[in-house]
Design an enzyme around this catalytic site. Structure first.
Site, short mmCIF file in Angstrom:
data_model
loop_
_atom_site.label_atom_id
_atom_site.label_comp_id
_atom_site.label_asym_id
_atom_site.label_seq_id
_atom_site.Cartn_x
_atom_site.Cartn_y
_atom_site.Cartn_z
N PHE A 24 -0.74 9.65 4.55
CA PHE A 24 0.30 8.69 4.21
C PHE A 24 0.72 8.90 2.76
O PHE A 24 1.88 8.74 2.38
CB PHE A 24 -0.22 7.26 4.41
CG PHE A 24 0.83 6.19 4.28
CD1 PHE A 24 1.79 6.00 5.25
CD2 PHE A 24 0.86 5.39 3.15
CE1 PHE A 24 2.76 5.02 5.11
CE2 PHE A 24 1.82 4.40 3.00
CZ PHE A 24 2.77 4.23 3.98
N ARG A 75 -2.78 -6.57 1.03
CA ARG A 75 -2.84 -5.33 0.26
C ARG A 75 -4.28 -4.83 0.21
O ARG A 75 -5.15 -5.47 -0.38
CB ARG A 75 -2.33 -5.57 -1.17
CG ARG A 75 -0.84 -5.91 -1.26
CD ARG A 75 0.00 -4.83 -0.63
NE ARG A 75 1.42 -4.95 -0.98
CZ ARG A 75 2.37 -4.31 -0.36
NH1 ARG A 75 2.09 -3.52 0.66
NH2 ARG A 75 3.63 -4.45 -0.74
N GLU A 135 4.05 7.65 -9.78
CA GLU A 135 5.01 6.62 -9.37
C GLU A 135 5.70 5.94 -10.56
O GLU A 135 5.07 5.52 -11.52
CB GLU A 135 4.32 5.55 -8.53
CG GLU A 135 5.28 4.49 -8.01
CD GLU A 135 4.58 3.45 -7.15
OE1 GLU A 135 5.29 2.66 -6.52
OE2 GLU A 135 3.34 3.42 -7.13
N GLU A 158 6.12 -0.54 10.98
CA GLU A 158 5.56 -0.13 9.70
C GLU A 158 4.36 -1.00 9.33
O GLU A 158 3.89 -0.96 8.19
CB GLU A 158 6.62 -0.20 8.60
CG GLU A 158 7.76 0.80 8.81
CD GLU A 158 8.76 0.80 7.67
OE1 GLU A 158 8.49 0.13 6.64
OE2 GLU A 158 9.80 1.47 7.81
N GLU A 160 4.14 -4.14 8.85
CA GLU A 160 4.44 -5.15 7.84
C GLU A 160 4.31 -6.55 8.43
O GLU A 160 4.76 -6.80 9.55
CB GLU A 160 5.86 -4.96 7.29
CG GLU A 160 6.05 -3.70 6.48
CD GLU A 160 7.46 -3.56 5.96
OE1 GLU A 160 7.64 -2.89 4.93
OE2 GLU A 160 8.39 -4.12 6.58
#
Length: 205
Positions: A24, A75, A135, A158, A160
């Site tokens: 990922f 998370r 990032e 996804e 979510e």
């Protein structure tokens, strides 16, 4: 005294680079060297680098109601700490190749919170953790209406699962101050709002 930024990217020599993991996300290993501030050359050393695309985050703000929209979601990076791994965050998404960050902000606001923005105010761009990842985050505040905001959102394919909360600006800032909000993008955006709120409300209404 020597001024900052005497060195450039061209001063770094990457002797070797290989991808050690690709899933990922991607992890690369670099062998490199660069000049030192004392004039010597740093001996070759290696570093692992978390290769991750850039992202856009936006704080939805209603200047008339003086309210923000914050997203609650799980998370895994918060596991193992003395807190819930469900965090209050901003609208956020990864930038696709060639995609402008403002377009990401508008797309993710619709997907994650059912919101649209009539204006976007740039806050800043910042490197998330440059000691180990590539990032960059593009950070905005977006003018919206919170009149009918809130509810459940996210794309199931996804994985979510998002709850959008409408919170007064004062309460959101309090949550930063007492540590209930402890992720970088939300802290930066809400502290920016605290400083700029009077001018923003005057200019946006």
């Amino acid at each position: 005294m020597t001024k900052p930024f005497q060195f450039k990217a061209s001063d770094v020599t990457i002797e070797k680079r290989e991808t050690v993991f690709r899933g990922f996300f991607q992890m690369d290993k670099l062998w490199l060297t660069h000049p030192r501030f004392d004039g010597r050359t740093m001996p070759e050393f290696s570093r692992e680098l978390f290769v991750r695309g850039d992202a856009t985050c936006v704080l939805p703000y209603d200047p008339e109601r003086d309210e923000v929209v914050l997203l609650e979601q799980f998370r895994p990076g918060a596991l193992g700490r003395d807190q819930s791994p469900w965090l209050l965050e901003l609208v956020a998404g990864m930038n696709e190749n060639g995609e402008h960050s403002e377009d990401v902000a508008r797309r993710e606001a619709e997907e994650e919170a059912g919101l649209s923005f009539s204006k976007l105010e740039k806050i800043c761009n910042y490197l998330v953790s440059p000691g180990g990842t590539t990032e960059m985050v593009y950070l905005y505040c977006g003018k919206t209406s919170t009149e009918s905001a809130g509810g459940l959102y996210g794309l199931e394919d996804e994985h979510e699962d998002i709850r959008a909360h409408v919170v007064s600006a004062d309460e959101a800032i309090t949550m930063v101050n007492d540590g209930r909000i402890n992720n970088a993008a939300a802290i930066i955006a809400l502290q920016w709002l605290q400083i700029n709120r009077p001018a923003l409300r005057a200019g946006w209404q």
